[in-house]
Scaffold this active site. Sequence first.
Site, PDB file in Angstrom:
ATOM      1  CG  HIS A 124      -1.978  -1.513   1.375  1.00  8.51           C
ATOM      2  ND1 HIS A 124      -1.565  -2.075   2.148  1.00  8.51           N
ATOM      3  CD2 HIS A 124      -3.295  -1.649   0.479  1.00  8.51           C
ATOM      4  CE1 HIS A 124      -2.459  -3.460   1.831  1.00  8.51           C
ATOM      5  NE2 HIS A 124      -3.799  -2.371   1.139  1.00  8.51           N
ATOM      6  N   GLY A 184      -3.052  -2.050  -7.541  1.00 12.30           N
ATOM      7  CA  GLY A 184      -1.701  -2.676  -7.221  1.00 12.30           C
ATOM      8  C   GLY A 184      -2.079  -4.033  -8.704  1.00 12.30           C
TER       9      GLY A 184
END
Length: 279
Positions: free
Chosen positions: A37, A147
């Site tokens: 993250h 992602g």
Amino acid sequence: MKVIKTISEMVAWSREIHRAGKTIGFVPTMGYLHEGHLSLIRRAKALCDFTVVSIYVNPTQFAPHEDLARYPRDFERDEQLCRSAATDVIFYPETREIYQPDHFTFVGTEKMTGKLCGLSRPHHFRGVTTIVAKLFNIVQPDCAVFGQKDAQQALIIKKMVSDLNFPVQIDVAPIVREEDGLAMSSRNKFLDSKQRQEAASIYQTLQYVAAQYRKEKPDFNQLKKEAANFLNNRAECQIDYIEFLDAENLEPPAADRPVLMAVAVYFGQTRLIDNIVLS
Ligand code: PAF
């Protein structure tokens, strides 16, 4: 760093930033943040003037039998990590703020959702596209970073943004891995030590197939069998899928186009996903 909990305050903050001629980069998350993250936050910071991270475990992307209740949560830790990454705002709403009791509008991208994770999690992507669309309307970002670990999610969101004309640039960041190759995930915390050790074989399987793929003209059915054998010989796990699809549209692989090898594996109750693009 501000922590904003209401939609009205979030909308007002974003309007003010845009009125000042500045841009907003957005990283939607379900919290329990890790280095993966943080890499998304760093990209958002490089792309835009201000960065917003949302932390919200979205109930509509979990089926009743899935792990919504046990999904890991630790807001204080997340807050510290966001601060260390120089995030400007955490948007941290409660469910009653996001979903009214009579909510019944959903966003769907059927064609790309009935495969890979969508087969064993048929509710999942409808929940993801709905919450991401809502968050885009609330945060009003100029760019949003996702992602590559969730490769299917990233492609579906790109398609939604293009089909519904959201004025948001989508950036997809590479997978961040532990030293032994395991893709970072909030769910890794559920693995016991044996499972954690064996989970590294997911990445070894991707690497093994990548080496095979370079060697010969690919026979995807054969590669699937070899990958399953390779993984089953190294880990006590249950394979949900090993699939090869076009890396840009999730259609069957075509010659001279990049191929996504995507894997989902259960270690006990914990479902892990990973992928590699073969080109
Ligand atoms: O990838 C996730 O963490 C979630 O699916 C997302 C994009 C934050 C939506 O809830």
